[in-house]
Each structure stands twice: as C-alpha cells, then as structure tokens.
Design an enzyme around this catalytic site. Structure first.
Site, short mmCIF file in Angstrom:
data_model
loop_
_atom_site.label_atom_id
_atom_site.label_comp_id
_atom_site.label_asym_id
_atom_site.label_seq_id
_atom_site.Cartn_x
_atom_site.Cartn_y
_atom_site.Cartn_z
CB SER A 688 -0.90 0.05 1.25
OG SER A 688 -1.81 -1.01 1.28
CB CYS A 689 1.80 4.08 -1.46
SG CYS A 689 1.14 4.11 -3.12
CE LYS A 690 -2.73 11.57 -0.91
NZ LYS A 690 -2.20 12.93 -1.17
#
Length: 731
Positions: A688-690
């Site tokens: 995950s990231c933003k």
C-alpha cells in the site's frame, strides 16, 4: 511461441523475436477473461476485468523463462463494505432499542438517553444514504484514487487489485506469486488535519474522563466498555441457544430417547456454564447498582433507615396460584417426584405488591441479590441434571429387572411416553425463567455502561466510531480479497490446509507512507484499521450452487467480532480437511510494516519525527515473531513452501528484529525481510501507499524481479532490463 493460453482481447504488441529489444514484452491483453490457469473458472465471480502481460527473460543457463502478469479487480471492493454498512445499521438500531428497554430513568438520565438516541439516529441515516448511493453504482469493481474524497465512497478501498505473477521455466513446474495492492485504509473524506485514529482515540480517552465528571457519569476504561460489549454479545448468542437446547431436551424426554437426552443435556450444561461464567463479572454487579441509582426516586443507603429485609422488592408470581417469592436460593425437593424447585419465602411485604422492573425502584438496592439470582441459574441446571440422571437410572433398572418382553410391554404401558417430559417440564421451565431473568438484568446493566460511554463521548465518540468503521471497511475488503485468493491457490496443498486450521494465516501489510504531513494521519488510521482485523475470523462453507451470487463471501457479526464465510463450490469443498468442512473458525494474524520512501520521508527523517513508524515496526515484529513460534510448535516444517534461497525463517526473523531497532534512513530492508518471511510462512501479501499507484507499482515490480532472480535464476544482465520493462508496462 504458442500464445493460445493468452486471453482473448486486443494485443497491443506482439513480437516473436525479442532479441535486441530493450523491453521483452511478448504480449499485452487488456480486458480479457480470467484464465483458468491463473484463477480458475469459479473465481471469475470474484475477480473481474483482468489485464495480462507476458514477458520472456533469459536465465543464467541461457534458457528462457516465460513470465505472465495478471492484474484484476475484485468485486469484494463493494460487496464487503455494503454488508458491513448493513450490519452497522442493524447493530446501532439494536442499541437504540436496548436503550429504550432500560425502562424508567431519572429526568437527568432520560434526557441524556434521548440525546444519545438522536445521535445514533443520525449515524443510521448517514449509513443508509451511503448504502443507497452504493446500490446505484455500476461499472468498474474498484474505486479510483480520484474518488477517494467522495463521501458516498468512503467505505470503499482505493484501487484494490489482485496481481499474480506466473513463471514458466523449462523442465520445471509453474510457480506463481500473489500480491494484493490497495490504497492505505484511511478516512480520506474526513481528512487528517487533527491526525488519524491512533492519535484521535488517545486524545478522546483523556477528554472522556473530564466529560464523565461534567455529566455525572462513571468513567469506564476502553477495556471495561469492550467487556460490556462482550457480555452483550455473549447474552445475544447463548440465551436463545439455551432456550432452544432446553426445548430439545423436553422433546428427547417425550420420545424417551436416552442417547438424545444425554447428548442434549451435555450441550445444555456446557452452554449454561458458559452463560454463568460470562456474567460472573464485577462490572455487571457494579453496573446494576449504578443503574439502580439512575432510577427515579433513588434513595441511597445513608438516606434510609429501613431494615434491608423489608426493603427487598418481592417478585410477582409468574402464574396464578404460585407463591410470591424472592429469587433466593433454588432448592431441588423430591427430584425423583419431579417437584418444581421451591424458593425460601421472605417475610411478608410491608405494603401492597406492585409489578416491578427487574431492578427495584424507590428502594435501597440489595447488592447481594444479584449473586443469589445469578447462582440460581447454576442451581436450576443442577436440578435438571439430577432428575435426568434419576430417570435414566430408573429406566436402566426396569430394563434389567424385566427381561421378559411381555412383562416389559406391560410396564411400558403403565409409563406413558410423556411421563419423562411431565417430570422435567417444571425444572426446565424454572431454568429458562432464571436464565431470562439474569439475562435481562445483565443486558440492562451493560447497556447502561455503554449509555454512559456514549454520553461522555458526545459527539466526538460517535464521530470516531464512524471514522473507525470507514477505515475497517477498507481494511477488511482487502483482507477478504487476499484470503479468498490464497485459499483457492492452496486447495490442493495439504500442508497449507493443515496450517490453516491448526494455526491460521499471517496477513502482512507493507506500507510505503511517509511520516510527514497528512500521511502521518493516514498511517495512524491504517495502524488502527489493520490492528482491528484481529477481530475477524473466517469460516469455509459449501456453496449452494456455482452461481456467482452463491460464491460471494458473507460477513456476519458486530463491531467487536466479525465472521467472514467463504463459500466453496461443492467439488472444491470436498477436497478440504474435515476440520475446515465442519466450519472451524480460522484465525488471521495481521501485521503492518511501514517504511517511507519518498522525498517527504527525507524531510521527516532530517527535521521531523519518525517515532510512529519505529513503534509500528517494533510492535508488529513481536506479533510476527509470536506467530512463527506458535506455527513452529503446531505445524511440521514440511508443510511450509520450499524456496531456493538457503536462509531459514528463524534467521530472517532475527535479522528483521535487528533492523526494526536500528536507526537507519529509509531502511527498505525491513520491507524486504517482512515480505520474504510472509511468503515463507504461506501468508498473504499486501502492498500500500497513499493511492496504490506510483510507490506501490515500484515496490511490486522490484519484488517480482527479485523473485525471478532469487528463485528462477534470472540472468543478472536481464535484471535491470526486466525491471524497466515491467515498470514501463505498468497500467
């Protein structure tokens, strides 16, 4: 090269000879159908709109490997949140009804109750609007990052996709590697100006203490309110079950079926003992006193000189002709004769009898009364057990003393079928009455605890609950997607299935968020959301049919515990071990590791604070290490997958443990080690990231090329070329 296994669709670029080409992309297929080798026909109900790319890379021995990437959307992006919203509406509606069922309260508490009910109504209306908007949606099965700030989509995870890399090498069995990509589970619509859940919840607990004084409430800690919810959940589960088992016991008695009578009694005793044990809690006892003090006309012990025996409120008879008694110790008289349990009679009441609630009004509260009423459940159960033993003993004696069939027929004619039932009925009725009375009191007391919590937290508490619901919905959608994908991939792996039912699976979330600006709030949300997943268990069920609607996972439960049922087609269901077919709850151990990698993280490490990241990594290392120790004790090492790299899991964990306490900027070694350990332990991988786009795609492609190098002998001269090719081909 045979391309028959590629899906039907538009091929943007195909080359038969890739030598001299910088990018070894052989075929690209967009919006095809899921390939049977990758997902199987049954999984097309859960995974939609696949995008496939095929590459060819050279190995160290100058052979060629075929690498196939397939990314797909998941219908669970919407089906799981919609089920959760429905469950939240039902739970909050029940809470409103429980508050109304508290009965008459003093004006102060009645006004507070009205205010809390109004707040719950507002939350319910908001959730209903969300649900109505989601029901209108058609089109893609994912939420793009450009929609992350839309309120009606706040429960939906961002860019939830599955990705599978299948590797075909000469003279080797195909291998595949799965990963779930998803935007950070966070309340993007609500924003992060005041931080995320981890910070907001800590601040809320401090404020709640001051509000408890202002509203004249008792302050209950998070552990106590969680305990109150547990008690309410236990009551809602066990009370109807005990009633059902009691009815089955009478049915078995009527049929004079000794085996059924014995088995049903065993189940009844177990569930009743669980019921009694759950209510043996000082919180219940103290909350009963607090509720009594909130009744109209409450008189404290220092304000009355009335002798205790005269102030006890007698209990009205449950049927005409019954003696008016108090719920004091139940005594089983003449068990063999099946007399109804009698109770010790108190002194005559001082005044005329009036119907009372379960907790007396306008009286001094007898603190010992709850102990007696609570103990009556166990005593009533003992009466039932004693009579059943007596009846079975008499029946055995009759059979031994009357071997002649004719004589046995005569005796049976004088013992009609319903005689056992007639003897048991009064005792079973008494047990059910005791359970109902105790359950009613306990439910009211725990509801009053939660009322005080809600009063002390207006409006911040319900706002935080909504935020937590939103974040949890996104996290659970991703977890359910990963669990289903991992389950289908391991249906023929006996070692994996053994691990699944003996210990459970680790779900490793890799986060690339920075600890700077609004991404700190996202990480605080994500930390709480991933941690809340420990409240989830999975069960495998047999699907009614192969219809796509019957293969969708089903969520049930309440906020303190959810169960996700995963239906399998009949053929697949028969392949799994009996323990899984019997519906054993399956545990998942969520862990989160975060390392910021962008330019904002550079600023945070030089001028800011990265303690949040350090604490998260250290805490989740302990969870992962504990899971491995449990796994090592219960599951043979042969059940775990084999890899080419020689370092074992124990060594990898030791290295990870050293890295999480080492001060090092952008220590991506933590992520590599955690991901490697997860794959070694048959776990589920998430990145995950933003928004699950740039940083996520960089991480996934790097991991894939590293797997090709370490596990499939990718030529070192091709590593950078393969990495560039995959990144250039990212959708």
């Amino acid at each position: 090269m045979k391309m028959g296994e590629i899906e039907d669709g538009e091929a943007d670029h195909i080359t038969a000879d890739i030598q001299g080409q910088k990018c070894a992309l052989v075929c690209e297929s967009l919006h095809g159908t899921t390939n049977d080798k990758d997902y199987g026909p049954r999984m097309s109900a859960l995974f939609k709109n696949p995008v496939c790319k095929v590459y060819r890379f050279q190995t160290v021995d100058s052979k060629w490997m075929l690498v196939r990437e397939q990314m797909a959307e998941s219908t669970l992006s919407f089906t799981i949140p919609k089920q959760l919203i429905t469950l939240h509406i039902q739970e909050d509606s029940r809470r409103i009804q429980e508050l109304k069922d508290l009965g008459e309260l003093s004006p102060h508490w009645d006004n507070l109750r009205r205010e809390v009910i109004t707040r719950y109504d507002q939350v319910i209306r908001s959730y209903q609007e969300n649900l109505e908007e989601l029901d209108k949606l058609t089109g893609p099965s994912f939420k793009p990052s450009c929609s992350k700030a839309q309120k009606y989509l706040e429960f939906i995870p961002i860019n939830l996709h599955t990705q599978r890399m299948r590797v075909t090498c000469p003279r080797k069995t195909d291998a595949f590697y799965d990963i779930i990509t998803v935007g950070a589970p966070a309340a993007h619509f609500q924003g992060f100006k005041s931080g995320g859940l981890q910070r907001l919840l800590g601040r809320y607990e401090n404020e709640k203490k001051s509000y408890s004084t202002a509203y004249q409430c008792i302050y209950y800690s998070p552990e106590q309110t969680a305990r109150a919810r547990d008690v309410l959940g236990t009551l809602s589960e066990l009370q109807p079950l005990i009633g059902s088992l009691a009815d089955r016991l009478l049915q078995a008695a009527q049929q004079r079926c000794a085996h059924a009578l014995r088995d049903t009694l065993k189940s009844l005793a177990e569930k009743t003992e669980q019921f009694v044990h759950a209510l043996k809690d000082e919180l219940v006892k103290s909350a009963l006193l607090a509720l009594h003090a909130a009744r109209p006309g409450y008189v404290s012990k220092t304000q009355t000189q009335t002798p205790p025996l005269q102030t006890r409120a007698p209990q009205m008879p449950s049927h005409p002709g019954q003696t008016v008694t108090e719920p004091d110790a139940v005594v089983c008289n003449n068990v063999a004769g099946a007399q109804t349990p009698t109770k010790e009679e108190p002194p005559p009441p001082a005044g005329p009898l009036e119907r009372q609630d379960s907790i007396p009004h306008h009286k001094e509260y007898d603190e010992e009364e709850w102990d007696r009423v609570w103990a009556n459940v166990a005593k009533s159960l003992n009466c039932v057990i004693a009579l059943v033993d007596k009846l079975q003993e008499q029946d055995n004696n009759n059979q031994e003393s009357t071997p002649d069939q004719a004589l046995a027929d005569v005796i049976t004619s004088h013992n009609p079928t319903g005689e056992w039932r007639e003897q048991l009925s009064p005792l079973v009725a008494s047990l059910k009455e005791c359970v109902t009375e105790v359950g009613d009191r306990a439910q009211k007391s725990m509801t009053f605890v939660l009322l005080q919590e809600a009063v002390c937290s207006i409006p911040q508490g319900l706002f935080l609950q909504q935020r937590r619901d939103v974040v949890f919905s996104q996290a659970l959608s991703a977890l359910a997607c990963g669990f289903v994908m991992r389950l289908y991939a391991g249906l023929e792996d006996k070692g994996f299935l053994q691990q699944l039912h003996l210990v459970g699976l680790v779900a490793q979330f890799e986060s690339l968020l920075s600890t700077y600006s609004e991404e700190i709030g996202m990480l605080e949300d994500m930390e709480t959301g991933i941690s809340d997943l420990h409240r989830v268990t999975f069960r495998i069920t047999e699907a009614k049919s192969d219809d796509p609607a019957d293969l969708q996972p089903v969520v049930s439960g309440r906020r303190d515990h959810y169960t996700v049922e995963v239906p399998l087609p009949q053929q697949s269901f028969q392949m799994i071990p009996p323990e899984l077919r019997e519906g054993k709850p399956l545990q998942v151990y969520p862990v989160l590791f975060n390392v910021g990698i962008n330019e904002q993280q550079t600023i945070a490490e030089r001028f800011g604070d990265i303690s949040l990241q350090e604490r998260i990594n250290q805490r989740n290392f302990e969870i992962l290490d504990g899971y491995f120790k449990t796994l090592s004790d219960k599951v043979p090492s042969e059940c775990l997958p084999c890899f080419q790299t020689q370092m074992d899991v124990k060594e990898l964990l030791e290295t990870l443990g050293q890295n999480v306490v080492t001060k090092k900027r952008k220590n991506v070694e933590i992520l590599w080690l955690a991901g490697t350990i997860c794959r070694r332990l048959n776990g589920i991988r998430f990145t995950s990231c933003k928004s699950a786009k740039d940083r996520t795609s960089m991480s996934v492609t790097l991991e894939q090329c590293a797997l090709l190098r370490d596990e499939h002998q990718l030529n070192k001269d091709y590593f950078i070329r393969a990495l560039d090719c995959m990144r250039r081909a990212c959708v």
